[in-house]
Design a protein around this motif. Structure first.
Motif, PDB file in Angstrom:
ATOM      1  N   GLY A 600       0.781  -1.224   0.000  1.00 49.29           N
ATOM      2  CA  GLY A 600       0.000   0.000   0.000  1.00 49.29           C
ATOM      3  C   GLY A 600       0.812   1.274   0.000  1.00 49.29           C
ATOM      4  O   GLY A 600       0.257   2.361   0.164  1.00 49.29           O
ATOM      5  N   VAL A 601       2.131   1.204  -0.205  1.00 49.16           N
ATOM      6  CA  VAL A 601       2.981   2.399  -0.194  1.00 49.16           C
ATOM      7  C   VAL A 601       2.977   3.035  -1.587  1.00 49.16           C
ATOM      8  O   VAL A 601       3.275   2.367  -2.581  1.00 49.16           O
ATOM      9  CB  VAL A 601       4.419   2.055   0.231  1.00 49.16           C
ATOM     10  CG1 VAL A 601       5.299   3.297   0.187  1.00 49.16           C
ATOM     11  CG2 VAL A 601       4.422   1.460   1.631  1.00 49.16           C
ATOM     12  N   VAL A 602       2.619   4.325  -1.625  1.00 49.69           N
ATOM     13  CA  VAL A 602       2.608   5.094  -2.869  1.00 49.69           C
ATOM     14  C   VAL A 602       3.913   5.876  -2.968  1.00 49.69           C
ATOM     15  O   VAL A 602       4.293   6.578  -2.027  1.00 49.69           O
ATOM     16  CB  VAL A 602       1.407   6.062  -2.912  1.00 49.69           C
ATOM     17  CG1 VAL A 602       1.339   6.763  -4.256  1.00 49.69           C
ATOM     18  CG2 VAL A 602       0.111   5.315  -2.625  1.00 49.69           C
ATOM     19  N   ARG A 603       4.603   5.749  -4.084  1.00 47.04           N
ATOM     20  CA  ARG A 603       5.845   6.490  -4.304  1.00 47.04           C
ATOM     21  C   ARG A 603       5.728   7.318  -5.571  1.00 47.04           C
ATOM     22  O   ARG A 603       5.094   6.899  -6.532  1.00 47.04           O
ATOM     23  CB  ARG A 603       7.041   5.537  -4.399  1.00 47.04           C
ATOM     24  CG  ARG A 603       7.382   4.836  -3.089  1.00 47.04           C
ATOM     25  CD  ARG A 603       8.534   3.861  -3.264  1.00 47.04           C
ATOM     26  NE  ARG A 603       8.940   3.253  -2.013  1.00 47.04           N
ATOM     27  CZ  ARG A 603       8.390   2.150  -1.505  1.00 47.04           C
ATOM     28  NH1 ARG A 603       7.424   1.535  -2.161  1.00 47.04           N
ATOM     29  NH2 ARG A 603       8.816   1.650  -0.357  1.00 47.04           N
ATOM     30  N   MET A 604       6.366   8.501  -5.547  1.00 47.74           N
ATOM     31  CA  MET A 604       6.306   9.448  -6.659  1.00 47.74           C
ATOM     32  C   MET A 604       7.716   9.884  -7.032  1.00 47.74           C
ATOM     33  O   MET A 604       8.580  10.022  -6.169  1.00 47.74           O
ATOM     34  CB  MET A 604       5.449  10.656  -6.262  1.00 47.74           C
ATOM     35  CG  MET A 604       5.282  11.707  -7.342  1.00 47.74           C
ATOM     36  SD  MET A 604       4.200  13.073  -6.841  1.00 47.74           S
ATOM     37  CE  MET A 604       2.612  12.241  -6.881  1.00 47.74           C
ATOM     38  N   LEU A 605       7.935  10.098  -8.319  1.00 47.04           N
ATOM     39  CA  LEU A 605       9.255  10.510  -8.796  1.00 47.04           C
ATOM     40  C   LEU A 605       9.532  11.953  -8.385  1.00 47.04           C
ATOM     41  O   LEU A 605       8.732  12.851  -8.639  1.00 47.04           O
ATOM     42  CB  LEU A 605       9.325  10.380 -10.316  1.00 47.04           C
ATOM     43  CG  LEU A 605      10.680  10.693 -10.949  1.00 47.04           C
ATOM     44  CD1 LEU A 605      11.729   9.677 -10.510  1.00 47.04           C
ATOM     45  CD2 LEU A 605      10.576  10.722 -12.465  1.00 47.04           C
ATOM     46  N   ASN A 606      10.678  12.174  -7.741  1.00 50.43           N
ATOM     47  CA  ASN A 606      11.100  13.505  -7.315  1.00 50.43           C
ATOM     48  C   ASN A 606      12.195  13.973  -8.268  1.00 50.43           C
ATOM     49  O   ASN A 606      13.369  13.662  -8.103  1.00 50.43           O
ATOM     50  CB  ASN A 606      11.612  13.463  -5.874  1.00 50.43           C
ATOM     51  CG  ASN A 606      11.844  14.836  -5.295  1.00 50.43           C
ATOM     52  OD1 ASN A 606      11.957  15.815  -6.028  1.00 50.43           O
ATOM     53  ND2 ASN A 606      11.916  14.917  -3.983  1.00 50.43           N
ATOM     54  N   ARG A 607      11.803  14.735  -9.286  1.00 49.72           N
ATOM     55  CA  ARG A 607      12.771  15.188 -10.280  1.00 49.72           C
ATOM     56  C   ARG A 607      13.749  16.198  -9.699  1.00 49.72           C
ATOM     57  O   ARG A 607      14.873  16.323 -10.161  1.00 49.72           O
ATOM     58  CB  ARG A 607      12.034  15.806 -11.470  1.00 49.72           C
ATOM     59  CG  ARG A 607      11.078  14.858 -12.171  1.00 49.72           C
ATOM     60  CD  ARG A 607      10.342  15.596 -13.281  1.00 49.72           C
ATOM     61  NE  ARG A 607       9.230  14.842 -13.805  1.00 49.72           N
ATOM     62  CZ  ARG A 607       9.298  14.017 -14.844  1.00 49.72           C
ATOM     63  NH1 ARG A 607      10.449  13.858 -15.455  1.00 49.72           N
ATOM     64  NH2 ARG A 607       8.229  13.365 -15.268  1.00 49.72           N
ATOM     65  N   GLY A 608      13.311  16.936  -8.673  1.00 51.64           N
ATOM     66  CA  GLY A 608      14.180  17.939  -8.085  1.00 51.64           C
ATOM     67  C   GLY A 608      15.250  17.367  -7.182  1.00 51.64           C
ATOM     68  O   GLY A 608      16.124  18.099  -6.715  1.00 51.64           O
ATOM     69  N   GLY A 610      17.287  14.567  -8.008  1.00 55.85           N
ATOM     70  CA  GLY A 610      18.039  13.581  -8.766  1.00 55.85           C
ATOM     71  C   GLY A 610      17.226  12.394  -9.222  1.00 55.85           C
ATOM     72  O   GLY A 610      17.741  11.266  -9.280  1.00 55.85           O
ATOM     73  N   ASN A 611      15.938  12.593  -9.546  1.00 58.16           N
ATOM     74  CA  ASN A 611      15.066  11.521 -10.023  1.00 58.16           C
ATOM     75  C   ASN A 611      15.012  10.356  -9.036  1.00 58.16           C
ATOM     76  O   ASN A 611      15.164   9.188  -9.401  1.00 58.16           O
ATOM     77  CB  ASN A 611      15.509  11.028 -11.398  1.00 58.16           C
ATOM     78  CG  ASN A 611      15.223  12.032 -12.496  1.00 58.16           C
ATOM     79  OD1 ASN A 611      14.262  12.798 -12.406  1.00 58.16           O
ATOM     80  ND2 ASN A 611      16.040  12.038 -13.523  1.00 58.16           N
ATOM     81  N   THR A 612      14.826  10.696  -7.772  1.00 63.32           N
ATOM     82  CA  THR A 612      14.650   9.671  -6.742  1.00 63.32           C
ATOM     83  C   THR A 612      13.162   9.431  -6.522  1.00 63.32           C
ATOM     84  O   THR A 612      12.313  10.217  -6.944  1.00 63.32           O
ATOM     85  CB  THR A 612      15.304  10.108  -5.428  1.00 63.32           C
ATOM     86  OG1 THR A 612      14.781  11.396  -5.058  1.00 63.32           O
ATOM     87  CG2 THR A 612      16.812  10.199  -5.578  1.00 63.32           C
ATOM     88  N   TRP A 613      12.838   8.330  -5.814  1.00 65.73           N
ATOM     89  CA  TRP A 613      11.444   7.958  -5.563  1.00 65.73           C
ATOM     90  C   TRP A 613      11.096   8.273  -4.110  1.00 65.73           C
ATOM     91  O   TRP A 613      11.733   7.760  -3.195  1.00 65.73           O
ATOM     92  CB  TRP A 613      11.218   6.481  -5.857  1.00 65.73           C
ATOM     93  CG  TRP A 613      11.378   6.153  -7.305  1.00 65.73           C
ATOM     94  CD1 TRP A 613      12.485   5.640  -7.903  1.00 65.73           C
ATOM     95  CD2 TRP A 613      10.410   6.334  -8.335  1.00 65.73           C
ATOM     96  NE1 TRP A 613      12.269   5.486  -9.245  1.00 65.73           N
ATOM     97  CE2 TRP A 613      10.994   5.902  -9.539  1.00 65.73           C
ATOM     98  CE3 TRP A 613       9.100   6.814  -8.354  1.00 65.73           C
ATOM     99  CZ2 TRP A 613      10.313   5.939 -10.762  1.00 65.73           C
ATOM    100  CZ3 TRP A 613       8.421   6.839  -9.573  1.00 65.73           C
ATOM    101  CH2 TRP A 613       9.026   6.418 -10.746  1.00 65.73           C
ATOM    102  N   THR A 614      10.100   9.115  -3.921  1.00 64.45           N
ATOM    103  CA  THR A 614       9.713   9.580  -2.592  1.00 64.45           C
ATOM    104  C   THR A 614       8.415   8.908  -2.159  1.00 64.45           C
ATOM    105  O   THR A 614       7.414   9.006  -2.866  1.00 64.45           O
ATOM    106  CB  THR A 614       9.520  11.105  -2.593  1.00 64.45           C
ATOM    107  OG1 THR A 614      10.744  11.731  -2.991  1.00 64.45           O
ATOM    108  CG2 THR A 614       9.107  11.593  -1.216  1.00 64.45           C
ATOM    109  N   PRO A 615       8.392   8.211  -1.001  1.00 60.99           N
ATOM    110  CA  PRO A 615       7.109   7.689  -0.481  1.00 60.99           C
ATOM    111  C   PRO A 615       6.219   8.853  -0.054  1.00 60.99           C
ATOM    112  O   PRO A 615       6.639   9.701   0.737  1.00 60.99           O
ATOM    113  CB  PRO A 615       7.530   6.827   0.719  1.00 60.99           C
ATOM    114  CG  PRO A 615       9.012   6.658   0.599  1.00 60.99           C
ATOM    115  CD  PRO A 615       9.520   7.855  -0.140  1.00 60.99           C
TER     116      PRO A 615
END
Length: 927
Positions: A600-608, A610-615
Motif C-alpha cells: 500500500g505504499v505510494v511512491r512518486m518521482l522527485n525530479r528535483g 536527482g530523479n529519486t522515488w519519494t514515499p
C-alpha cells in the motif's frame, strides 16, 4: 482384510465430478458442475472450504501447493492451496477443457479440450506451451508418463494415442473406443493412467476390462477383468506404489487388482449404482476417495492391506521422518536407511524389475562423501510476478474490469451467455458508451481521450493481435488491427498523446502512432511487468534480474516521446517495500510518475532530487479514505505553519482545494494566507509562461522539478483556467460536501479498502484528488485611495518601492519578485481604472498578463533584469531623468501622503470586514 466402505455424503450438485488428494494426504479435494472446488479435511468434515472457480468445473489436479482446474469458460485456472487465492490462467481453449493433470514433479500441466487439442504448459512460465494436434473429436482424458517422455490421450474419435512430448508427434494410436461427437454422449470418459515410478505399463479402460500396454514395445501385455463387471469401466488409477490398479464402472462398481498376480483384491458396489467419475489413491496407498455422477463423495479404507501389514511407501515415510527427528540425516544414516528399506522390500511382493528400477534411481548410485546436506540454506529465488495491466481485476473472473482510469471504465463479460466488452466514459461529452463483441478473447485494454486499445493472446490458429478504436480520428476509418509475429504475445499495452505502445513476450516494445503506423521498436532489458502512458511520457517497469527471499528485482525506464525524444530514467532499480510486489503504475494529473506496491505504499518521482522515488502515502495505515492527503493530516494537528509549508510544495489546483478545506474548517487566517499563496503561484505561473519565450535558461530554472511534457501546467488553455475554476466553484457550492477531503472519494466495490482494492481504484482516487478543479479563492487586495494612485502614476519609482506587500505579516519570507510581478505592481492602478468591475486578483493578473505580452521583447527583458537586481535599459533611465524635477518639486507633499498611507494599515485589522464576510459566507453556506 476387506476394504471398509464408509457411507457416502453430498459433495456437489448433480453432474460430473472429480477428486484428488493433496501431496501429504491431509485433504480431499473435489470439484463439480456447480463450479465449486471443496477442500475436505476428512469425509466427516461438515464445513469444507469452498472456492468458486466458474460456472462449471470439469477436472481438478493438485501438486506443490498449486490447484489447477478445467473450467467452463474454456480456461485452465490456477489457485494457491489451501488458501484458494486466484493465481492466474495457465492456458485457454476455444471450447471446454475436459481433463487436466500434473506431471511427476509438478512443473508441467497437460490439458485436453473439446476443440480436439491437447496442451502441455509450464506452470511457472505459461508462455512455454506445446500443442498436440491429431485427434478428430473432443479429448476425453490424458496422462503423463512418469519419465516425462510420453503423453497418452483418449478421444471421442475412438482412438487412444501416445505422443512424444519433445517433438509433439504421435508415436502410436490404437482404435479402442466407440466413436461419438461429444463428451456428454461418450459411453465412457476413459480416464487412462501410466504406472507410477517405472512407467512401464499404460492402463486403458476399454468396455469391461483394463488393457495394459507395455511402453517398450507398445504391445498389449494382458487384460485385467472380472466376472462381476457388467457395465463398461469409466476410469482407472494406480496406487502410488505401482502394485495395485483400481477401476470404476458406469454402474457404480469399484474393483482393485494386484497387477503382478492379476488377482482381484477388492470389489465394492456403489450404494445406488451411479457412475463412478473420480478415483484417487491416498499417498500411503491404504485409502481410495471416489465421486459419482450425482455429486456424492465416498471413501474406502484398508484397501489391499492385510491386518498388521504396512505399505512399503508408508514405512519409507516413517523411517525418513525418524532420521530427521534424531538429527543424523547424513551420509552414514542414509546408507543404513536404504539398506533397511532394501531388506524390507525384499520381503514384499514387488517384482524384480521394479526393484531394479528403484535401485537405479536410489542414492546408492551417487558418490559417497564425508558430509552431505539435505537442503540448501541460502537465499531462495523469488518467483517473478506476472505482467499486469494497471487498474484491472484478475483475468480468471468471468465479469471483470479490464481498466479503470480517469477517462472511463472498460468491463469484460465472458460467460456462457455472452462474451463482450462494455466501454463507459466518465464524461459522456468525450464519447458515448460503446458495446463491443469479444470474439478474439481480448485480455488487456487501455483507454484515453483519443482511443480504446485492446490486445489478445495468440492461439493455435491466430496470432496475438493489437486492436485500436481511434474514435477521435477526423476521417471515416476509426479502427485498425495489427498482428504480432509468430510466438510473440502481447503482455502489456498503454496509450499516450498521439501514440500507443505494446510490450511483448519477446521482450520487445512496439511503438505505434495513434493512426496505426509502427514508428519505433526496441528491446527491453527484461520481461515486462507493467507500463503506463501520460502525454508524451512512457513509464516502463520490467524484471531486471532474479529477486531473493520474497523480494522482486524490478527496473524502470522513463521516456519522453515528443519531437525531441529522450530517456529520463535509464533502467534504474525500482524500490519496493520488503517482500512486496508491484500492483499499480501510472501518473499524477501533472504528469509525475507514481506507483504502488502490495503493502500500500505510494511512491512518486522527485525530479528535483536527482530523479529519486519519494514515499508520499501509505494507503493501509494512514488513509481512512481514498482521497486523504498529508496536508489534511497537518491541519487536524493544529499545525497551520506546517500546512503552509506543505501547501508551498503543492500545485496550484491542490492549493485551491486546500483553501476550500481550511475555510470549511473555520480556519480563516489560514485560508487567507493560502489565498495569498495561490495568488503568488498564479503570478509566478503567468510570469513563467511569458518569460520562457525569451529566456530558455530562466524557464528551466522556474520549472525545475517538473516534466517538459505537455501537462496541466503547460496547456495553452491556462488563460481560461481561472474562469473554469470560478465556474467549478459555483457548482461545488451548490452541493453539500463532507468537511474532510478523504470523504470525497468512495470505494465503489467495498466498504473498506484493502490491498486488493489498490490496483483497481488507486488511479481513480489519485485523479479524483489531483484533477479536481478547485475554486481560486484569491483574496481581494485592499483598495488604494485616489491620492495613492495619483502618487503612483506621477512617481512610478517611489510608488513601486512603497507599495505594500501581498502579505504584510509575512514580508520577511517574501520570495524574489519576477519581472511580471514588478510590472503588475506599477500598472495595477491603470488596470483597475480601465476595468472598475474587476473584483478578483485573478482577473487583474489575467488582464495584466495580456498587456505584458503586448510589450516589446526589449521592454520585457528590461523588467526581467530589473527583477534580478540589474539596471534598466537606457530608455528607462531617460524616462527616470525626465521626472527628476517633478520628484524634487513635490517631495514635501509626497512625504505627507506617504505618512497617511503608512498609517492606514495600522488602523485596519489583518483581515478586513469584507474579507471576513466573504470567507464566513463560504464556510458556513448550507443552501
Amino acid at each position: 482384510m476387506p476394504a471398509t466402505q464408509k457411507p457416502m455424503r453430498f459433495g456437489h450438485t448433480e453432474g460430473h465430478t472429480d477428486v484428488c488428494f493433496d501431496d501429504l494426504g491431509s485433504y480431499i479435494v473435489t470439484c463439480g458442475s456447480d463450479g465449486d472446488v471443496r477442500i475436505w479435511e476428512d469425509l466427516d468434515d461438515d464445513d469444507p472450504k469452498s472456492i468458486n472457480v466458474g460456472e462449471k468445473a470439469y477436472s481438478c489436479a493438485l501438486k506443490n501447493g498449486k490447484l489447477v482446474t478445467a473450467v467452463s469458460n474454456n480456461t485452465i485456472q490456477v489457485h494457491t492451496f489451501p488458501e484458494g487465492v486466484p493465481d492466474g490462467i495457465l492456458t485457454r481453449f476455444t471450447t471446454n477443457a475436459n481433463h487436466v493433470v500434473f506431471n511427476g514433479d509438478g512443473g508441467k500441466v497437460a490439458a485436453g479440450s473439446s476443440d480436439f487439442l491437447l496442451k502441455v504448459v509450464d506452470v511457472m512460465d505459461c508462455s512455454q506451451q506445446k500443442t498436440f494436434r491429431g485427434h478428430d473429436a473432443p479429448v476425453l482424458s490424458l496422462s503423463f508418463d512418469p519419465k516425462d517422455i510420453f503423453l497418452a490421450s483418449a478421444s471421442c474419435d475412438g482412438s487412444v494415442k501416445v505422443w512424444q512430448i519433445s517433438d509433439q508427434t504421435c508415436t502410436i494410436s490404437w482404435p479402442l473406443l466407440q466413436k461419438c461427437n461429444d463428451v456428454i454422449n461418450a459411453k465412457s470418459i476413459c480416464r487412462l493412467a501410466w504406472q507410477p515410478k517405472s512407467g512401464k505399463l499404460l492402463a486403458v479402460p476399454v468396455e469391461k476390462s483394463v488393457k495394459l500396454y507395455r511402453r517398450e514395445t507398445w504391445n498389449n501385455q494382458y487384460d485385467l477383468s472380472d466376472n462381476f463387471i457388467s457395465q463398461a469401466l469409466n476410469i482407472v488409477t494406480w496406487s502410488p506404489c505401482g502394485q495395485y490398479l483400481a477401476a470404476g464402472s458406469i454402474n457404480g462398481l469399484i474393483i482393485v487388482w494386484n497387477v503382478e498376480t492379476k488377482e482381484c483384491m477388492e470389489r465394492v458396489k456403489h450404494e445406488k449404482g451411479y457412475a463412478i467419475c473420480g478415483l484417487a489413491w491416498h499417498p500411503t496407498c491404504g485409502r481410495i476417495a471416489y465421486t459419482d455422477a450425482e455429486g456424492n463423495l465416498g471413501l474406502l479404507e484398508n484397501v489391499c492391506e492385510p491386518s498388521g501389514k504396512i505399505s512399503s511407501i508408508y514405512l519409507d515415510f516413517i523411517m525418513l521422518s525418524f532420521f530427521y527427528i534424531i538429527g543424523i540425516y547424513d551420509s552414514l544414516s542414509m546408507i543404513f536407511y536404504f539398506l533397511d528399506v532394501t531388506l524390507l522390500k525384499a520381503g514384499s511382493s514387488f517384482s524384480k524389475e521394479e526393484e531394479e528400477d528403484d535401485q537405479a534411481n536410489s542414492i546408492h548410485n551417487l558418490p559417497l562423501v564425508t558430509s552431505q546436506r539435505s537442503f540448501y540454506d541460502g537465499p531462495m529465488p523469488t518467483p517473478r510476478q506476472k505482467p499486469f495491466q494497471s487498474g484491472s481485476t484478475p483475468m480468471h473472473l468471468t465479469h471483470r474490469f479490464m481498466v479503470w482510469n480517469s477517462v472511463g471504465i472498460i468491463r469484460c463479460y465472458n460467460d456462457e451467455q455472452d462474451n463482450a466488452i462494455d466501454v463507459e466514459f466518465h464524461d459522456t461529452s468525450i464519447h458515448h458508451a460503446t458495446h463491443l463483441s469479444n470474439t478474439l478473447n481480448y485480455t488487456v485494454a487501455d483507454l484515453s481521450y483519443e482511443a480504446i486499445l485492446l490486445a489478445c493472446e495468440s492461439t493455435d490458429e491466430l496470432p496475438s493481435k493489437l486492436h485500436c478504436l481511434h474514435f477521435s480520428s477526423w476521417d471515416s476509418s476509426k479502427e485498425w488491427l495489427v498482428d504480432m509475429p509468430q510466438n510473440e504475445d502481447i503482455e502489456a499495452i498503454c496509450l499516450g498523446l498521439g501514440w500507443a505502445a505494446a510490450a511483448t513476450s519477446a521482450m520487445l516494445l512496439r511503438l505505434f502512432t495513434i493512426g496505426g503506423v509502427q514508428k519505433e521498436i526496441f528491446s527491453l532489458p527484461g520481461p515486462i511487468v507493467s507500463m503506463a502512458g501520460h502525454g508524451e511520457q512512457l513509464f516502463i517497469v520490467y524484471h531486471r534480474g532474479a529477486g531473493f527471499d520474497g523480494d522482486q528485482c524490478l527496473g524502470v525506464q522513463l521516456l519522453e516521446l515528443g519531437k525531441k525524444k529522450k530517456q529520463i530514467l535509464h533502467g534504474d532499480p525500482l524500490p519496493l517495500t520488503r517482500k512486496s510486489y508491484l500492483v499499480w503504475v501510472g501518473f499524477s494529473a501533472e504528469g509525475t510518475p507514481c506507483y504502488v506496491d502490495s503493502e500500500g505504499v505510494v511512491r512518486m518521482l522527485n525530479r528535483g532530487l536527482g530523479n529519486t522515488w519519494t514515499p508520499i502515502c501509505n494507503t493501509r495505515e494512514h488513509c481512512k479514505g481514498k482521497s486523504d492527503h498529508y496536508w489534511v493530516l497537518s491541519c487536524k494537528l493544529d499545525r497551520e505553519f506546517r500546512c503552509m509549508e506543505l501547501a508551498d510544495l503543492m500545485t496550484q489546483n491542490a492549493v485551491n482545494l486546500a483553501i476550500k478545506y481550511a475555510s470549511r474548517s473555520r480556519r480563516l487566517i489560514l485560508a487567507q494566507r493560502l489565498s495569498e499563496l495561490a495568488v503568488e503561484k498564479a503570478a509566478e505561473l503567468a510570469a513563467t509562461q511569458v518569460e520562457e519565450e525569451e529566456e530558455e535558461d530562466f524557464r528551466k530554472e522556474l520549472n525545475a522539478g517538473y516534466s517538459n511534457t505537455a501537462t496541466e501546467w503547460g496547456q495553452p488553455r491556462l488563460r481560461n483556467q481561472v474562469e473554469e475554476d470560478a465556474e467549478d466553484t459555483r457548482e461545488s457550492d451548490d452541493k453539500e460536501e463532507e468537511p474532510e477531503l478523504h470523504n470525497h472519494g468512495q470505494n465503489p466495490f467495498s466498504k473498506s479498502a484493502n490491498s486488493a482494492d489498490v490496483p483497481i481504484l488507486l488511479q481513480y482516487s489519485l485523479c479524483l484528488f489531483l484533477q479536481a478543479s478547485a475554486a481560486s479563492y484569491f483574496q481581494k487586495r485592499p483598495s488604494q485611495t485616489d491620492k495613492t494612485e495619483d502618487v503612483k502614476e506621477e512617481h512610478p519609482k517611489k510608488s513601486a518601492s512603497e507599495t505594500p506587500a501581498m502579505s504584510p505579516q509575512n514580508t520577511e519570507n517574501q520570495r524574489p519578485k519576477t519581472g511580471f510581478q514588478m510590472w503588475l505592481e506599477e500598472n495595477r492602478s491603470s488596470i483597475l481604472s480601465d476595468n472598475p468591475n474587476f473584483s478578483d486578483e485573478a482577473d487583474i493578473i489575467k488582464e495584466g498578463m495580456m498587456r505584458f505580452r503586448v510589450l516589446s521583447a526589449e521592454e520585457r527583458k528590461a523588467w526581467a533584469a530589473k527583477a534580478k537586481g540589474g539596471t534598466t535599459s537606457d530608455g528607462a533611465e531617460a524616462k527616470k531623468r525626465k521626472h527628476v524635477v517633478d520628484e524634487s518639486y513635490e517631495t514635501e507633499n509626497e512625504k505627507e501622503k506617504a505618512k497617511e498611507n503608512l498609517n492606514l494599515p495600522k488602523k485596519q485589522k489583518p483581515l478586513d470586514l469584507s474579507t471576513n464576510q466573504k470567507l464566513s459566507a463560504f464556510a458556513f453556506k448550507q443552501e
